[in-house]
Design a protein around this motif. Structure first.
Motif, mmCIF file in Angstrom:
data_model
loop_
_atom_site.group_PDB
_atom_site.id
_atom_site.type_symbol
_atom_site.label_atom_id
_atom_site.label_comp_id
_atom_site.label_asym_id
_atom_site.label_seq_id
_atom_site.Cartn_x
_atom_site.Cartn_y
_atom_site.Cartn_z
ATOM 1 N N GLN A 152 0.833 -1.209 0.000
ATOM 2 C CA GLN A 152 0.000 0.000 0.000
ATOM 3 C C GLN A 152 0.870 1.261 0.000
ATOM 4 O OE1 GLN A 152 -2.510 0.563 3.492
ATOM 5 N NE2 GLN A 152 -4.126 1.390 2.213
ATOM 6 N N THR A 153 1.922 1.262 0.830
ATOM 7 C CA THR A 153 2.812 2.429 0.899
ATOM 8 C C THR A 153 3.551 2.628 -0.417
ATOM 9 O OG1 THR A 153 3.127 2.037 3.271
ATOM 10 C CG2 THR A 153 4.706 3.494 2.184
ATOM 11 N N ARG A 154 4.072 1.531 -0.982
ATOM 12 C CA ARG A 154 4.770 1.618 -2.272
ATOM 13 C C ARG A 154 3.841 2.151 -3.361
ATOM 14 N NH1 ARG A 154 5.197 -3.908 -4.783
ATOM 15 N NH2 ARG A 154 2.999 -3.329 -4.956
ATOM 16 N N ASP A 155 2.606 1.659 -3.383
ATOM 17 C CA ASP A 155 1.662 2.077 -4.420
ATOM 18 C C ASP A 155 1.262 3.546 -4.276
ATOM 19 O OD1 ASP A 155 1.815 -0.477 -5.370
ATOM 20 O OD2 ASP A 155 -0.114 -1.129 -4.555
ATOM 21 N N LEU A 156 1.300 4.071 -3.061
ATOM 22 C CA LEU A 156 1.022 5.493 -2.854
ATOM 23 C C LEU A 156 2.204 6.352 -3.290
ATOM 24 C CD1 LEU A 156 -0.712 5.383 0.658
ATOM 25 C CD2 LEU A 156 -1.795 6.036 -1.498
#
Length: 425
Positions: free
Chosen positions: A397-401
């Motif tokens: 989720q953090t990477r995709d943000l």
């Protein structure tokens, strides 16, 4: 700074091509793996391959000598059906791939960092160009000519490396966690098989084997029907024509694609949620956390453990643990009997394993002492798997943000001191 970014066509930064065509009569039973788009999607998601086609070693060597084969660092992009999933060929991988299903990127120019390019392929800018240029309706596709004309904005090479290094750090953590999960799952499965299939549980040397309808089993173990051992329920679907059944829903409602998509031991959340009213007005049934869901219609035999109260559609049989059989005993019993479930499934339009049939399967129930010892061993392993799975979800989720903000230059990293040795380029 964005003023330093230069716009290129993809054809300017690397070679873009496909593979030599392989014909169906060239498939063999074993040999060099031959991947289509669906295998590459599974590999890109670190999932297990369901079925693999092969070509002969001789055919592979002929292609290698006359044409070319994928090497580490090459990128393949799914180009038919599910579009735009990139996969980087890893060290030591040997395979060939289906012409047309995948597009091949290689021989990068010195103006682009390969890993930056990989992350750019995952960006919204790439997805927008795919949606604007894809052809076909029933079977969407990308053409090599179209891909060559895609635009890509490149910052200076040092900035590319910094961006790629930040995003690669997340991917490396996810990959490490995934490997640990696989090791832990294999460990727990081996324990289950040793104890409950091979009957080599602690103290087995002192127990006699007796005959049963399932063959020889330890004395004191009972042969029972599944319906006698743990709870078994089905599911249902609230009407999609009634918004109130779905709007602001808080109850996880699983469909088979939720399980096939995650391909994980634990199901953390479902793609859709229903409301309390939707639950009341349908045949969906609420079951407790740490029950075991089995897909039973069309796609039969995918198994996962829910971590919250949940319900499913009608394509499931859900098993509710009892004092006779725990969550993890049920989970591994299901995994060890997929072939039996498939053999007893029937249907003209699509195959289904019915609850009536499922409730009549025989299984061997060990004494409570043996079950307790097994649970003491396996629960800590399963808890570690769940922790790692949650970590991967947070990391993804953090990477995709971060990815779209870094690739677009909204987050400027040009002046940051970032270790780029992680790239190994």
């Amino acid at each position: 700074m964005m003023s330093e970014w230069i716009h290129y066509k993809m054809d300017d930064i690397c070679d873009i091509s496909s593979s030599k065509r392989i014909y169906r009569n060239e498939y063999v039973e074993t040999g060099i793996p031959f991947y289509r788009g669906k295998e590459i999607i599974l590999k890109a998601n670190n999932e297990k391959l369901k079925e693999t086609l092969f070509i002969s070693e001789e055919k592979y060597q002929q292609i290698k000598e006359r044409y070319d084969v994928p090497i580490p660092g090459d990128i393949l992009l799914t180009s038919v059906g599910t579009l735009g999933i990139p996969y980087v060929v890893k060290d030591g991988e040997i395979f060939y791939f289906k012409d047309g299903n995948l597009t091949w990127f290689r021989n990068y120019k010195d103006i682009v960092n390969r890993k930056y390019f990989y992350f750019w392929l995952l960006s919204p800018k790439m997805k927008n160009q795919i949606n604007a240029t894809r052809i076909g309706v029933a079977q969407p596709a990308l053409t090599i000519v179209g891909l060559k004309n895609f635009g890509i904005d490149l910052p200076p090479l040092p900035t590319q490396k910094k961006i790629a290094s930040i995003l690669s750090a997340y991917d490396n953590l996810i990959e490490n966690n995934t490997r640990r999960i696989q090791i832990l799952e294999e460990m727990a499965q081996r324990i289950y098989k040793e104890w409950f299939v091979d009957f080599k549980y602690p103290g087995h040397e002192n127990d006699e084997l007796v005959d049963s309808d399932l063959g020889m089993i330890p004395e004191g173990w009972e042969l029972k029907k599944t319906g006698e051992v743990f709870g078994i329920i089905g599911g249902g679907t609230p009407s999609t024509k009634v918004p109130g059944y779905w709007e602001n829903g808080t109850i996880n409602w699983y469909s088979p694609k939720d399980l096939t998509k995650s391909d994980s031991m634990f199901a953390l959340t479902s793609g859709s949620q229903i409301s309390d009213l939707g639950l009341q007005k349908s045949s969906a049934k609420l079951f407790p956390a740490f029950s075991v869901m089995l897909t039973s219609r069309a796609t039969i035999g995918v198994v996962a453990i829910n971590t919250t109260e949940a319900c499913t559609n009608q394509g499931f049989i859900t098993c509710i643990p009892s004092e006779n059989m725990s969550t993890y005993q049920i989970y591994y019993w299901l995994l060890n009997n997929i072939k039996m479930f498939l053999a007893y499934s029937s249907g003209a339009t699509f195959k289904e394993l019915t609850k009536t049939t499922f409730k009549k399967f025989d299984l061997v129930v060990p004494p409570k002492k043996t079950s307790s010892l097994f649970n003491e061993l396996v629960i800590p392993i399963a808890s570690e798997i769940l922790t790692l799975q949650k970590q991967n979800g947070n990391l993804s989720q953090t990477r995709d943000l971060l990815l779209p903000k870094l690739i677009s230059g909204k987050i400027d990293v040009s002046d940051l001191e970032i270790d780029t040795s992680i790239l190994n380029d």
